[in-house]
Design a protein around this motif. Structure first.
Motif, PDB file in Angstrom:
ATOM      1  N   PRO A 148       8.915  -5.090   5.862  1.00 38.91           N
ATOM      2  CA  PRO A 148       7.455  -5.149   5.862  1.00 38.91           C
ATOM      3  C   PRO A 148       6.862  -3.755   5.636  1.00 38.91           C
ATOM      4  N   ASN A 149       5.700  -3.732   5.006  1.00 39.33           N
ATOM      5  CA  ASN A 149       5.028  -2.449   4.786  1.00 39.33           C
ATOM      6  C   ASN A 149       4.522  -1.849   6.089  1.00 39.33           C
ATOM      7  N   LEU A 150       4.291  -2.714   7.065  1.00 36.59           N
ATOM      8  CA  LEU A 150       3.783  -2.246   8.351  1.00 36.59           C
ATOM      9  C   LEU A 150       4.106  -3.286   9.417  1.00 36.59           C
ATOM     10  N   ILE A 151       4.440  -2.809  10.612  1.00 34.33           N
ATOM     11  CA  ILE A 151       4.656  -3.683  11.762  1.00 34.33           C
ATOM     12  C   ILE A 151       3.583  -3.387  12.800  1.00 34.33           C
ATOM     13  N   LEU A 152       2.890  -4.428  13.226  1.00 36.78           N
ATOM     14  CA  LEU A 152       1.984  -4.306  14.363  1.00 36.78           C
ATOM     15  C   LEU A 152       2.737  -4.801  15.591  1.00 36.78           C
ATOM     16  N   ASN A 153       3.088  -3.887  16.458  1.00 32.44           N
ATOM     17  CA  ASN A 153       3.791  -4.250  17.687  1.00 32.44           C
ATOM     18  C   ASN A 153       2.744  -4.457  18.785  1.00 32.44           C
ATOM     19  N   ILE A 154       2.492  -5.726  19.108  1.00 30.94           N
ATOM     20  CA  ILE A 154       1.440  -6.071  20.066  1.00 30.94           C
ATOM     21  C   ILE A 154       2.020  -6.036  21.480  1.00 30.94           C
ATOM     22  N   THR A 155       1.386  -5.280  22.362  1.00 38.98           N
ATOM     23  CA  THR A 155       1.848  -5.177  23.746  1.00 38.98           C
ATOM     24  C   THR A 155       0.710  -5.503  24.707  1.00 38.98           C
ATOM     25  N   ASN A 156       1.081  -5.867  25.904  1.00 37.41           N
ATOM     26  CA  ASN A 156       0.118  -6.026  26.996  1.00 37.41           C
ATOM     27  C   ASN A 156       0.016  -4.673  27.690  1.00 37.41           C
ATOM     28  N   ALA A 157      -1.133  -4.032  27.565  1.00 35.73           N
ATOM     29  CA  ALA A 157      -1.287  -2.677  28.104  1.00 35.73           C
ATOM     30  C   ALA A 157      -1.006  -2.623  29.598  1.00 35.73           C
ATOM     31  N   ASN A 158      -1.236  -3.732  30.277  1.00 35.75           N
ATOM     32  CA  ASN A 158      -1.034  -3.764  31.725  1.00 35.75           C
ATOM     33  C   ASN A 158       0.423  -4.022  32.097  1.00 35.75           C
ATOM     34  N   GLN A 159       1.252  -4.357  31.108  1.00 33.31           N
ATOM     35  CA  GLN A 159       2.689  -4.598  31.328  1.00 33.31           C
ATOM     36  C   GLN A 159       3.509  -3.771  30.344  1.00 33.31           C
ATOM     37  N   LEU A 160       3.068  -2.552  30.102  1.00 32.29           N
ATOM     38  CA  LEU A 160       3.646  -1.761  29.015  1.00 32.29           C
ATOM     39  C   LEU A 160       5.114  -1.415  29.257  1.00 32.29           C
ATOM     40  N   LYS A 161       5.499  -1.193  30.480  1.00 35.03           N
ATOM     41  CA  LYS A 161       6.893  -0.817  30.756  1.00 35.03           C
ATOM     42  C   LYS A 161       7.853  -1.883  30.237  1.00 35.03           C
ATOM     43  N   ARG A 162       7.551  -3.139  30.523  1.00 37.86           N
ATOM     44  CA  ARG A 162       8.426  -4.223  30.068  1.00 37.86           C
ATOM     45  C   ARG A 162       8.317  -4.412  28.555  1.00 37.86           C
ATOM     46  N   ASN A 163       7.109  -4.333  28.023  1.00 34.11           N
ATOM     47  CA  ASN A 163       6.902  -4.554  26.593  1.00 34.11           C
ATOM     48  C   ASN A 163       7.566  -3.494  25.735  1.00 34.11           C
ATOM     49  N   LEU A 164       7.706  -2.279  26.263  1.00 32.02           N
ATOM     50  CA  LEU A 164       8.270  -1.185  25.461  1.00 32.02           C
ATOM     51  C   LEU A 164       9.753  -1.376  25.161  1.00 32.02           C
ATOM     52  N   MET A 165      10.450  -2.233  25.891  1.00 33.08           N
ATOM     53  CA  MET A 165      11.856  -2.477  25.575  1.00 33.08           C
ATOM     54  C   MET A 165      11.987  -3.068  24.172  1.00 33.08           C
ATOM     55  N   LEU A 166      11.099  -3.993  23.822  1.00 29.55           N
ATOM     56  CA  LEU A 166      11.087  -4.530  22.465  1.00 29.55           C
ATOM     57  C   LEU A 166      10.602  -3.476  21.474  1.00 29.55           C
ATOM     58  N   SER A 167       9.631  -2.677  21.882  1.00 26.82           N
ATOM     59  CA  SER A 167       9.083  -1.640  20.995  1.00 26.82           C
ATOM     60  C   SER A 167      10.161  -0.659  20.559  1.00 26.82           C
ATOM     61  N   LEU A 168      11.041  -0.279  21.479  1.00 28.07           N
ATOM     62  CA  LEU A 168      12.101   0.672  21.125  1.00 28.07           C
ATOM     63  C   LEU A 168      13.040   0.076  20.081  1.00 28.07           C
ATOM     64  N   ASP A 169      13.354  -1.228  20.216  1.00 28.56           N
ATOM     65  CA  ASP A 169      14.177  -1.906  19.205  1.00 28.56           C
ATOM     66  C   ASP A 169      13.540  -1.782  17.825  1.00 28.56           C
ATOM     67  N   ILE A 170      12.224  -1.961  17.770  1.00 26.51           N
ATOM     68  CA  ILE A 170      11.506  -1.947  16.495  1.00 26.51           C
ATOM     69  C   ILE A 170      11.399  -0.532  15.948  1.00 26.51           C
ATOM     70  N   LEU A 171      11.059   0.416  16.820  1.00 27.74           N
ATOM     71  CA  LEU A 171      10.846   1.798  16.369  1.00 27.74           C
ATOM     72  C   LEU A 171      12.141   2.439  15.877  1.00 27.74           C
ATOM     73  N   GLU A 172      13.275   2.031  16.453  1.00 30.40           N
ATOM     74  CA  GLU A 172      14.555   2.592  16.010  1.00 30.40           C
ATOM     75  C   GLU A 172      14.920   2.117  14.613  1.00 30.40           C
ATOM     76  N   LEU A 173      14.266   1.049  14.153  1.00 29.84           N
ATOM     77  CA  LEU A 173      14.533   0.547  12.807  1.00 29.84           C
ATOM     78  C   LEU A 173      13.908   1.438  11.738  1.00 29.84           C
ATOM     79  N   GLY A 174      12.821   2.113  12.089  1.00 33.34           N
ATOM     80  CA  GLY A 174      12.266   3.120  11.186  1.00 33.34           C
ATOM     81  C   GLY A 174      11.156   2.679  10.267  1.00 33.34           C
ATOM     82  N   TYR A 175      10.691   1.420  10.383  1.00 35.71           N
ATOM     83  CA  TYR A 175       9.564   0.983   9.569  1.00 35.71           C
ATOM     84  C   TYR A 175       8.260   1.549  10.130  1.00 35.71           C
ATOM     85  N   PRO A 176       7.209   1.698   9.310  1.00 37.30           N
ATOM     86  CA  PRO A 176       5.913   2.132   9.828  1.00 37.30           C
ATOM     87  C   PRO A 176       5.417   1.145  10.888  1.00 37.30           C
TER      88      PRO A 176
END
Length: 663
Positions: free
Chosen positions: A79-107
């Motif tokens: 994809p040209n861009l990934i919007l990683n949607i998180t719950n700001a009030n539950q960010l600690k748990r949501n960031l586990m998925l975010s790290l998987d995505i960010l390590e892939l290297g897409y914008p």
């Protein structure tokens, strides 16, 4: 070629609300190639950009079919861009998925949605610190209040200032060395980019089931040869530990205290009541009762009566007079007035009740209560070999059994998924409501809501009982893992309620113009033609002949009217057709007249048996087709048809006999 934006996030982070805000109203739903999991596509407003709303997942390590779709998409698409949607009030748990995505290297743009919930706890995040450490854009939004949507859309269009390359987490040296070595081998032997090879290595070492299966099917020997070493050295725990350390350190640096009202304690106090093992179940039953009072006593039925009086009076008379004026033959007049208008119009008269019920369900979802109901019922369902993960499809089945069967895809254990599929037809779908309303109005006019509640609870009881039977027969030993996000409590938004009610209710109207129309014409033909041809007395029709032949079978459960018996068989086509069939059989387009006719054929004991049979017998054709699609077998489709009808007959017989002793 149009750009592609993928929306990825945990369940209940407001991903669908953001999708609706970003895209045009012409979004459409289809299936991913090779699987029966829905995908939602739309066009970004004001741009030639495709937006893909991927299923909500907690990680890229899939358990169920819908979760596997996300991992598969990222493996085979860029994809040209990934919007990683998180719950700001539950960010600690949501960031586990975010790290998987960010390590892939897409914008990536990390969207901190539900930012208002975070602020109410007296906290906020320093977005600059998050951006510098994660290497991606950070946008704060509140999709429900449309806050930050304009900024997000502008950032999507602009797409500048993205950090090049994937996120790099400082894993232990033994892990880093293994990653570098195997990534080089994957690049050299299989032609992967270093970025993709590194991500594959990390996911493989982290025991991602999809990636390990992918490696086996593509014979990625650099990974396969080291599997035992990775597992023996406990690489997955080393990776998990370092990720948690990274997240904890980042959030400790980024969190800031602000003046706000901490409403967490209030929410917890409410949850202690509504999720209580005993009180929670009683509250759920009370809420169902109030839903039925609104739908059948206080609001829905009065509106339906007005609608019915218009259809059976001015509309029907106008068409009849017009047909007489143009010289239409009696058979055509009968077809249009006594067939189509009586059948289809009689069904449409129930629209207020159907929409009122869907509006109530939308309120429960939008307030955040439905997730609590699933948690409450989880304890009860475990006794019967299921868990809260099966509760969600069953609740969806109250709207439509076919949709509920499709929702079982989220259950990862095959046997548990099959059990949930087989008990789904016992959930009382909205299509049964019109015939319930007619029978209860004829026999129990003062207790419609109470009878409705009893029917729904009976359906749930039979479903859970059969689930226990199937657990023993199928030797179900493993249950799916039930994880559910507890959304914040909200005051329902009118636009959300309207959209949800319309989306769920419009299918009822569509059926009136297709399946119900066809069923009405079919039953008119059966009731107006006999061995002698066209007749004016339906007692000599094919419908009467078929119904009378079956009276001995239905007599033990108190049903001896051939009109009712013939109408029941049309319900296999669609449950709504039962009502339209009765309208045609009794030659009326008025609910009031039909109710009066039914009182002559149905006693209270017969009424209870009839309602029970309608509740439990054969799924409609749409549900049967979905059972075949989801199980991949004609065997289970036929079994669902036969078993549910047999169970319906047995339970209706028991109800008839018991009620005969009591009433």
């Amino acid at each position: 070629m149009a750009d592609t934006i993928a929306l990825i996030g945990n369940p209940n982070t407001g991903k669908s609300s953001l999708f609706n805000s970003l895209t045009s109203t012409h979004a459409h739903v289809g299936n991913w190639s090779g699987v029966t999991v829905d995908k939602k596509l739309g066009k970004l407003k004001g741009a030639n950009t495709t937006v893909i709303d991927l299923p909500g997942v907690y990680s890229l390590d899939p358990l169920a079919k819908d979760e596997a779709v996300v991992a598969d998409y990222l493996m085979h698409n860029e994809p040209n861009l990934i919007l990683n949607i998180t719950n700001a009030n539950q960010l600690k748990r949501n960031l586990m998925l975010s790290l998987d995505i960010l390590e892939l290297g897409y914008p990536v743009i990390l969207v901190l949605n539900m930012i208002d919930s975070l602020h109410r706890t007296g906290r906020q995040y320093n977005l600059s610190i998050l951006k510098d450490n994660l290497g991606c854009k950070i946008i704060a939004t509140n999709a429900r209040g449309h806050y930050g949507i304009k900024d997000l859309r502008n950032e999507i269009v602009k797409r500048g200032d993205f950090k090049e390359g994937p996120l790099k987490i400082a894993y232990p040296e033994i892990v880093q060395q293994a990653i570098r070595q195997v990534a080089r081998d994957l690049v050299k032997k299989f032609g992967f980019t270093l970025q993709k090879a590194t991500w594959l290595s990390i996911q493989y070492m982290n025991k991602n089931k999809y990636v390990r299966k992918y490696a086996e099917s593509h014979h990625l020997t650099p990974l396969l040869e080291q599997t035992e070493y990775y597992d023996r050295q406990d690489f997955n725990n080393k990776i998990l530990t370092r990720r948690l350390e990274f997240i904890n350190k980042l959030l400790a640096e980024a969190v800031e205290r602000v003046n706000g009202v901490n409403d967490i304690e209030i929410s917890n106090q409410i949850d202690r009541v509504v999720t209580n093992p005993i009180l929670g179940v009683l509250i759920f039953i009370l809420i169902l009762f109030l839903m039925f009072k609104l739908s059948f006593d206080w609001v829905g039925t009065p509106l339906s009566d007005y609608f019915d009086s218009f259809i059976s009076g001015p509309l029907s008379n106008t068409f009849d007079n017009w047909l007489i004026q143009v010289g239409a033959i009696p058979a055509l007049r009968s077809l249009i007035v006594n067939g189509i208008i009586a059948g289809v119009g009689g069904i449409l008269a129930f629209i207020p009740q159907i929409f009122m019920l869907f509006a109530c369900i939308a309120i429960l979802e939008d307030t955040g209560y439905m997730a609590r109901a699933a948690l409450t019922m989880d304890r009860l369902m475990q006794v019967f070999g299921l868990n809260g993960k099966a509760f969600i499809p069953l609740i969806i089945g109250f709207g439509c059994n076919a949709t509920g069967v499709m929702a079982t895809r989220t259950i990862e254990q095959p046997k548990e998924r099959l059990v949930t599929t087989l008990i789904m037809p016992f959930m009382s779908c909205s299509a049964r409501l019109p015939i319930y309303a007619l029978v209860t109005a004829a026999v129990f006019p003062q207790n419609q809501a109470l009878i409705m509640l009893g029917l729904y609870l009976l359906g749930i009881f039979v479903a859970l009982f059969m689930a226990k039977v199937y657990e023993v027969l199928f030797k179900v030993k493993e249950n799916s893992t039930f994880v559910i996000e507890m959304p914040d409590y909200h005051v329902p938004r009118l636009d959300v309620l309207f959209h949800s009610t319309w989306e769920n209710g419009k299918g009822f109207i569509k059926k009136a113009g297709t399946i119900i129309f066809a069923g009405t014409v079919f039953i008119w033909l059966l009731s107006n033609f006999g061995p002698a041809g066209f007749i004016t007395n339906s007692s000599g029709s094919f419908a009467a002949i078929i119904g009378r032949c079956l009276v001995p079978i239905f007599a033990p459960i108190g049903i001896t009217s051939w009109q009712i018996i013939s109408s029941l068989f049309t319900g296999v086509l669609a449950k709504e057709v039962i009502t339209s069939s009765m309208m045609v059989m009794f030659h009326t387009s008025s609910q009031a007249v039909l109710v009066a006719n039914l009182t002559q054929f149905i006693s209270p004991t017969t009424g209870l048996a009839l309602l029970t049979f309608i509740l439990l017998y054969s799924p409609c054709t749409a549900t049967l087709a979905t059972v075949k699609q989801e199980t991949g077998s004609n065997k289970w489709m036929i079994y669902s048809l036969l078993s549910s009808t047999l169970i319906a007959y047995i339970v209706a017989f028991i109800v008839f006999k018991l009620s005969s002793l009591i009433i």
